[in-house]
Scaffold this active site. Sequence first.
Site, PDB file in Angstrom:
ATOM      1  N   ALA A   1       0.682  -1.156   0.047  1.00 36.29           N
ATOM      2  CA  ALA A   1      -0.331   0.396  -0.713  1.00 36.29           C
ATOM      3  C   ALA A   1       1.108   1.417   0.240  1.00 36.29           C
ATOM      4  O   ALA A   1       0.363   2.595  -0.662  1.00 36.29           O
ATOM      5  CB  ALA A   1      -1.637   0.168   1.479  1.00 36.29           C
TER       6      ALA A   1
ATOM      7  N   ASP B   1       8.529   2.268  -9.814  1.00 30.46           N
ATOM      8  CA  ASP B   1       9.101   3.000  -9.915  1.00 30.46           C
ATOM      9  C   ASP B   1       9.675   2.849 -10.972  1.00 30.46           C
ATOM     10  O   ASP B   1      10.184   4.903 -11.441  1.00 30.46           O
ATOM     11  CB  ASP B   1      11.424   2.617  -9.233  1.00 30.46           C
ATOM     12  CG  ASP B   1      11.481   2.728  -8.499  1.00 30.46           C
ATOM     13  OD1 ASP B   1      10.507   2.799  -7.533  1.00 30.46           O
ATOM     14  OD2 ASP B   1      11.900   1.583  -7.554  1.00 30.46           O
TER      15      ASP B   1
ATOM     16  N   GLY C   1      11.059  -1.036   2.063  1.00 29.65           N
ATOM     17  CA  GLY C   1      11.405  -1.687   1.645  1.00 29.65           C
ATOM     18  C   GLY C   1      11.957  -2.015   3.379  1.00 29.65           C
ATOM     19  O   GLY C   1      11.632  -3.276   3.923  1.00 29.65           O
TER      20      GLY C   1
ATOM     21  N   ARG D   1      10.580  -5.538   4.988  1.00 34.04           N
ATOM     22  CA  ARG D   1      11.664  -6.839   5.971  1.00 34.04           C
ATOM     23  C   ARG D   1      11.003  -6.655   8.237  1.00 34.04           C
ATOM     24  O   ARG D   1      11.283  -7.737   8.641  1.00 34.04           O
ATOM     25  CB  ARG D   1      13.415  -5.363   6.479  1.00 34.04           C
ATOM     26  CG  ARG D   1      13.892  -5.768   4.785  1.00 34.04           C
ATOM     27  CD  ARG D   1      15.055  -5.571   5.250  1.00 34.04           C
ATOM     28  NE  ARG D   1      15.689  -4.401   5.767  1.00 34.04           N
ATOM     29  CZ  ARG D   1      15.188  -2.889   4.934  1.00 34.04           C
ATOM     30  NH1 ARG D   1      14.758  -3.290   3.318  1.00 34.04           N
ATOM     31  NH2 ARG D   1      15.468  -1.954   4.504  1.00 34.04           N
TER      32      ARG D   1
END
EC number: 2.7.8.-
Length: 203
Positions: A29, A90, A69, A73
């Site tokens: 999201a 991107d 990111g 993780r």
Amino acid sequence: MLNRLRGAMQRVLTPLASALLRLGVSPDAVTIAGTLVVVVTALWAFPTGHLFLGALLIGLFALTDSLDGVMARQSGRSGPWGAFLDSTLDRFGDGAIFAGLVLWFFGRGDDEVTAVLALTCLVLGSVVPYARARAEGLGMTASGGIAERADRLLVALVATAAVGLGAPTAVLTVVLGLLAVASAVTVVQRMAKVHRQAVGVTE
């Protein structure tokens, strides 16, 4: 310097990522929302001449490229899908940034040289990651080069913001020219790297 900046961003983004995960927000999201904001901002602010505002907002929301990111993780959701989604979106964000500059300088910005250079950066900005993706699809590697994505965007946004604050357009013209050359060199570097691997395999 860039590595120190990235380290500082990680320290800032870690608690934010934790807070968003507690609220039930997913990394995907954040990736999608960040891309939408960057695309809309670039295609509105730059073509209408709001260069500083556009660069500032895009720079802030580009942080979501790292935030998702960190969230992935922390939540244990890192995997091929997240990496694919992030890389694909991107390309939309990068394309919108340079497309917005193209529209401005071909329009009311009235500077065809800068517009052509922005268009060149737009095209080469898609070739650079394609070279890497195609190489990896063939079982080889083609990472690296003198113009990585984060570096290209940072330099372009800083120059755009500077022009928006009153610096001569020539500043952005020179920067886009250098980025175009650096991107072209990066493509050649990646092609050479793949060629060396291909020759090594066939010998």
